[in-house]
Design a protein around this motif. Structure first.
Motif: not given
Length: 715
Positions: A57-77
Motif C-alpha cells: 500500500t502506498i501513501l500520498a507522499d510516495g511511501l510504500a509499505f510492503i509485507s513479505t514472508g507470508l507462509k500461506y497454507p497450500g503454497m510452497p512457503s
C-alpha cells in the motif's frame, strides 16, 4: 448381496460427486488457461524482497509499505522454517527504488510473524501513521496494530486484535485509528476443511467483518472467497474482491458502517488484492491467471501473474484492462499491484516484486494513438482522393446511338480490334479480379466481318497446345505481316490470374493456330498490347507489382509506378513509366506514335517512337473519364476510347445502380488543340462498363468488361 450392491452404489455416487466437484474446481481455478505475455517496459526486480510481497500500500507522499514472508497454507512457503515475516518501506520518489526493512519492536514475537494483508491509516489530528497488519501466527488470524516512526524507520507495536468473527482474515482496510473492515476468505478454521472440503463444496460462505472497539459484526456475506478489500478515495464505497467468483464487489458504506451491495464487475481472472489510485479512483488488481498452477507449484509449469486495471467502476460501463501478464518466468503468483508517480509495483505471494514504468507505456500509447490518427487521417485523405480519381460522384446524361446487341456476346467483349479490311476480333469472357463475371465458362475469341450486311460474331476455333480451360483473354492486338499478309493475333491471357501473352496465326475457316506463349518478369500485370512485329510488341502493366497487397498500397498512396514494356525476342525492357494505371495502348496509322491510356490519371499519353524502339513522351491529353482501351481509325487517325464514367460504381458493383458506359473520340490529337467529344453515354441500363470502342466505315463496335457488346450506326 443387497449390502454389496448398496455399498457399490454409494461408492459410485460418491466417486461421481467427487469427480464432478474436481472438474468444477479446475474450471473455477482456470486450470486450462494459457496466458499470452503482456509485459511492460523497464520492469526491474526490487532488491531484498525474495520471499514474496503479498500486499503493498502506498501513501500520498510516495511511501510504500510492503509485507513479505507470508507462509500461506497450500503454497510452497507454507512450512518453510527459514522465512521470517517482515515489513519493508520503499520511497517511490527515490530513483534508487531500494526497499528498506523496518525495525520491529523487541517485545513483538518475530519468529511467528506471518504478515498477510496490510492497510495504513493517517490520523488527521497529528499525521501519525498507523499500520494494520493481518498476522497468521501458527496459521491463526489476528490483527497487529503498529505505529510507524519515520526517524529511525521502525514500527512500534501498539496492540493485537483478536475476535471470533475474525477467524480467517485475508485482507483489511482501515477506516479509523482502531476500526477497519476485514475479509474472511474461508468459512472453516480447520486446515483440512479449509484446504480440501471448502474448495470442493464451493459454497459462498465467506464474508466481510466490520471491527471497532464498540462493535464487531458481519456486514457483507455471500462470497466464495473474499480476498482483497479497499476503500474509494471519497470513503463512500468499499471494494471487495471475490477471488473464486472472478469479480469485484462494489459496496456502499452506511452511517452505521453497514455495507449495501451496489454492483459487481467481472474481471475474468482470480484476483487477489486491490489497490485504489487516489487521483483517478481506478482500481489496480494483482491476479492469478491460473490458480491451479499456483496450487500445484510445479517449477516446470510455473504459475503466471496478471495485473488488471478497472476504470470508471461506478459508471454503467466500467473499463477492465489487462495491464501486465507473465507466464511465471519473470514473476510467479502476483497478488497486488499499486501505482505512484507513473510507476507500478507488482507484488507476489511468495516469489519477488517488480517495479515497472507506466510513463513509457503512456508515452507509447500517445505515440501509437498519434500515429494511428495520422495514418487514419492520411488513409481518409487518400480514400477521398481515390474517390475523386474514380469520379465517384459523377452522374451521366444518357446519349445513345442507333445500336443493337451483338449476338453470342453475353460475357463481355473487353477488347476489340478491326483490320483495314473490316475483319474485327473480339475477346470475351474476361474474369478480372474485383469485378463480377456473369459466366463460368473459359474465355473465347470471336471474329466479325464488318463488310457483311448483317455482321455476326462467330466463335474462333483455337488449335494448338494452349490450355483452353484456363483461357482468360484481356487486351488484344493484330499484326499483318506485309510480306505475305499473314494475320497474327496477340492476346493478353490471365490463366489463374497470371499474366502472359499468346500469339496466334489467323487462318481461313475462322481458326486461330496457337504459336507460342510469352512470359517475362517485366510482364507481370499486363492489361493491353499493341503488336509492332511478328513477335514484338508494347504492353501496359496496369499494376506496379505482381503482389496485390503492394498494389493496393501504391493505389492508396497514389504512386505513379506503372509502366509500358517493350518486348522482342532479343530484348525486354521498360519503355515508359510514370503511370497511375497504364491501361489501353495503340499505335498511329503511320506507326510513328504510341498512345497510352492512364485510366486513373484520366489522360491519354502520346509517345513518339524513336530508333531502337525508344519512346519519347510528347504530351498528355485530358479526357475527364476513366478510359480503358484505345482504338485508332485507320483513315482519320482519330482515337476512340471505351470509358468508365464512374469507376466507383464499377469497383463496388451494384445491379440496382450499375456502372455506366461512355465512348469518347479525340480528333486532331497531335494538334495544339485536340478535340475531345462524347459520342455515346449510357447509365448502365443498356450497356454496363464499356471498355472499348472500335469504328469502321460509319459503324461502331462498343465492348464491355463483363456485360454485352453493341453494334452501332454512326451515320
Amino acid at each position: 448381496m443387497g449390502k454389496v450392491v448398496f455399498i457399490s452404489l454409494v461408492f459410485a455416487a460418491l466417486s461421481a460427486l467427487l469427480g464432478e466437484r474436481f472438474v468444477h474446481f479446475r474450471k473455477r481455478t482456470f486450470a486450462s488457461r494459457e496466458l499470452v505475455k503482456n509485459h511492460l517496459p523497464n520492469c526491474v526486480e526490487l532488491k531484498n524482497l525474495d520471499f514474496g510481497s503479498e500486499d503493498i500500500t502506498i501513501l500520498a507522499d510516495g511511501l510504500a509499505f510492503i509485507s513479505t514472508g507470508l507462509k500461506y497454507p497450500g503454497m510452497p512457503s507454507a512450512h518453510a522454517t527459514d522465512i521470517i515475516g517482515k515489513i519493508y518501506t520503499l520511497d517511490m520518489k527515490n530513483p534508487r527504488m531500494k526497499p528498506v526493512e523496518l525495525r520491529m519492536p523487541r517485545n513483538f514475537d518475530l519468529q511467528s510473524f506471518n504478515p498477510h494483508g496490510i492497510s495504513v491509516y493517517i490520523d488527521p489530528s497529528d499525521d501519525a501513521i498507523y499500520l494494520f497488519v493481518v498476522n497468521h501466527p501458527e496459521h491463526k488470524s489476528q490483527i497487529e496494530l503498529f505505529k510507524y516512526v519515520d526517524d529511525d524507520r521502525s514500527l512500534v507495536h501498539l496492540k493485537t486484535i483478536k475476535h471470533e468473527l475474525l477467524y480467517s482474515v485475508n485482507d483489511i482496510v482501515v477506516v479509523g485509528v482502531d476500526s477497519f473492515y476485514a475479509t474472511n476468505d474461508h468459512y472453516f478454521t480447520h486446515e483440512i476443511f479449509k484446504g480440501l472440503v471448502e474448495p470442493f463444496l464451493a459454497q459462498p460462505w465467506a464474508n466481510v467483518v466490520y471491527y471497532s472497539p464498540e462493535e464487531v459484526k458481519v456486514v457483507s456475506e455471500g462470497y466464495y472467497m473474499a480476498n482483497g478489500i479497499n476503500i474509494s478515495p471519497d470513503k463512500k464505497h468499499i471494494y471487495v474482491v471475490d477471488l473464486f467468483d472472478h469479480n469485484v464487489h462494489v459496496l456502499q458504506r452506511k452511517e452505521d458502517n453497514a455495507l449495501v451491495s451496489v454492483k459487481t464487475v467481472a474481471v475474468d481472472s482470480l484476483c487477489d488484492n486491490v489497490e485504489v489510485e487516489p487521483e483517478t479512483g481506478d482500481l489496480w488488481l494483482g491476479c492469478h491467471p491460473n490458480l491451479w498452477r499456483l496450487f500445484m507449484s510445479d517449477p516446470e509449469d510455473k504459475p503466471g501473474s496478471e495485473v488488471i486495471k478497472i476504470q470508471n467502476i461506478h459508471s454503467d460501463k466500467p473499463v477492465v484492462t489487462q495491464v501486465y501478464a507473465d507466464d511465471g518466468h519473470v514473476i510467479m503468483g502476483s497478488s497486488v499491484a499499486a501505482t505512484y508517480g507513473g510507476k507500478l509495483l507488482i507484488g507476489s505471494v511468495y516469489h519477488k516484486a517488480l517495479c515497472c514504468d507506466l510513463n513509457m507505456v503512456a508515452m507509447k500509447k500517445i505515440l501509437v494513438a498519434a500515429v494511428v490518427a495520422a495514418v487514419a487521417a492520411f488513409i481518409g485523405h487518400r480514400f477521398m482522393k481515390l474517390k475523386e480519381m474514380a469520379l465517384a460522384s459523377r452522374e451521366v446524361t444518357v446519349k445513345h446511338l442507333h445500336c443493337r446487341y451483338i449476338k453470342n456476346i453475353e460475357y463481355g467483349a473487353e477488347d476489340i480490334t478491326v483490320l483495314r479490311d473490316g475483319l474485327a476480333f473480339l475477346s470475351t469472357g474476361l474474369k478480372f479480379p474485383g469485378l463480377p463475371s456473369f459466366g463460368d465458362e473459359p474465355g473465347k475469341m470471336y471474329v466479325m466481318d464488318l463488310l457483311h450486311p448483317r455482321p455476326t460474331a462467330v466463335a474462333l476455333q483455337i488449335k494448338g497446345e494452349l490450355d483452353l480451360s484456363s483461357f482468360n483473354p484481356h487486351g488484344i492486338s493484330a499484326y499483318v505481316d506485309e510480306a505475305d499478309d499473314s494475320v497474327y493475333l496477340f492476346v493478353v491471357n490471365h490463366p489463374q490470374h497470371k499474366s502472359q501473352v499468346e500469339i496466334f496465326h489467323f487462318v481461313q475457316g475462322n481458326t486461330l493456330v496457337h504459336l507460342k506463349t510469352i512470359t517475362h518478369p517485366l510482364l507481370h500485370s499486363v492489361n493491353d498490347i499493341v503488336a509492332v512485329g511478328v513477335e514484338s510488341f508494347y504492353a501496359t502493366n496496369h499494376q506496379s507489382f505482381p503482389n496485390n497487397v503492394l498494389n493496393t498500397l501504391t493505389t492508396l498512396l497514389g504512386l505513379a509506378w506503372c509502366d509500358v514494356v517493350y518486348y522482342s525476342p532479343k530484348e525486354v525492357r521498360v519503355a515508359a513509366d510514370g503511370f497511375l494505371s497504364a491501361n489501353g495502348i495503340n499505335i498511329s496509322p503511320d506507326k510513328r506514335y504510341i498512345y497510352v491510356s492512364d485510366v486513373m490519371g484520366h489522360l491519354i499519353d502520346i509517345y513518339e517512337r524513336k530508333e531502337g524502339e525508344q519512346l519519347v513522351h510528347l504530351k498528355s491529353v485530358a479526357v475527364g473519364s476513366l478510359c480503358d482501351n484505345i482504338e485508332v481509325d485507320h483513315k482519320t487517325g482519330d482515337l476512340w476510347l471505351g470509358c468508365h464514367p464512374n469507376g466507383m460504381k464499377l469497383a463496388v458493383y451494384d445491379p440496382e445502380d450499375p456502372p455506366g458506359s461512355e465512348v469518347l473520340r479525340i480528333k486532331n490529337i497531335h494538334s495544339d488543340q485536340p478535340v475531345v467529344s462524347q459520342e455515346y453515354v449510357d447509365n448502365g441500363h443498356v450497356l454496363i462498363a464499356s471498355s472499348v470502342a472500335a469504328p469502321y466505315e460509319g459503324k461502331l463496335l462498343i465492348g464491355s468488361v463483363f456485360h454485352k457488346a453493341l453494334y452501332c450506326d454512326l451515320k
